[in-house]
Enzyme design. Structure first.
Site, PDB file in Angstrom:
ATOM      1  N   THR A   1       0.727  -1.208  -0.085  1.00 22.09           N
ATOM      2  CA  THR A   1       0.078   0.090   0.185  1.00 22.09           C
ATOM      3  C   THR A   1       0.844   1.342   0.025  1.00 22.09           C
ATOM      4  OG1 THR A   1      -0.041   0.148   2.474  1.00 22.09           O
ATOM      5  CG2 THR A   1      -1.760  -1.219   1.286  1.00 22.09           C
TER       6      THR A   1
ATOM      7  N   ASP B   1      17.547   0.067  -0.491  1.00 23.40           N
ATOM      8  CA  ASP B   1      17.005   0.312   0.752  1.00 23.40           C
ATOM      9  C   ASP B   1      17.986   0.439   1.722  1.00 23.40           C
ATOM     10  OD1 ASP B   1      15.951  -0.862   3.241  1.00 23.40           O
ATOM     11  OD2 ASP B   1      14.210  -1.170   2.259  1.00 23.40           O
TER      12      ASP B   1
END
Length: 209
Positions: free
Chosen positions: A108, A200
């Protein structure tokens, strides 16, 4: 860009370039993050107010400058924020520390909150939130929301990289919080990663991927 300070010191940019390289090791990335965080901390605190104090040197008594007011609070967005936090505490060891547990749901791209701990008197202190990335901005917005709910109003946000989309999103909710970053990169990809970015930061710092 209004409300954003890009820290373009040559040493910051040099170290950031090495961190971006995919072949940089976990140990190297961690070391560089600690080093660059001290340089970024120097810039984000350069306008702290000073007062004068009477001291004695080995030779004479004198009036000397000292930072005025209550100690800073460094608020780390877990987990990657701790990489910046460690270096900043080397520069300002007396700072108070807040930990904000927020992670991004990779489906999401929305923030999920799971932890918050801060000094009780944060309303009286300058808060510097640290997180290597300002990507979508959702996690950073959630962190500022949490601090403001507890009375904080003097807040700055410090990151290594920022995406234009994240800056726009962040400033639409918290226009009063100035952003400090080493680079405004091109854009976000479909997975919400900053491009060209450095991957990341948490995974690269802790070797978890």
């Amino acid at each position: 860009m209004d409300g954003v300070t890009v820290i373009d010191h040559p040493l910051v940019q040099h170290k950031l370039t090495i961190m971006r390289k995919k072949e940089t090791s976990t140990a190297g990335f961690r070391r560089l993050l600690r080093e660059i965080s001290m340089l970024l901390c120097y810039e984000v605190t350069r306008d702290l107010e000073l007062t004068m104090e009477t001291i004695e040197t080995p030779l004479v008594e004198m009036q000397a400058p000292i930072v005025e007011g209550k100690k800073l609070v460094f608020a780390s967005i877990l987990r990657a924020g701790n990489g910046l936090l460690e270096g900043m505490l080397e520069l300002v060891p007396s700072a108070r520390v807040s930990h904000i547990g927020v992670y991004r749901d990779h489906e999401t791209l929305k923030p999920v909150e799971y932890y918050f701990k801060a000094p009780e008197d944060i309303a009286e202190r300058l808060i510097i939130i640290v997180d290597p990335m300002l990507a979508t901005g959702n996690s950073s917005i959630a962190a500022v929301d949490k601090l403001k709910e507890r009375g904080a109003h003097n807040i700055r946000f410090l990151c290594l990289l920022a995406a234009p989309e994240g800056i726009k999103n962040f400033q639409s909710v918290h226009p009063d919080v100035r952003i400090y970053t080493a680079s405004i990169d091109s854009h976000l990809n479909e997975l919400g990663y900053i491009v060209p970015g450095l991957g990341d930061a948490g995974d690269r710092m802790y070797g978890t991927k």
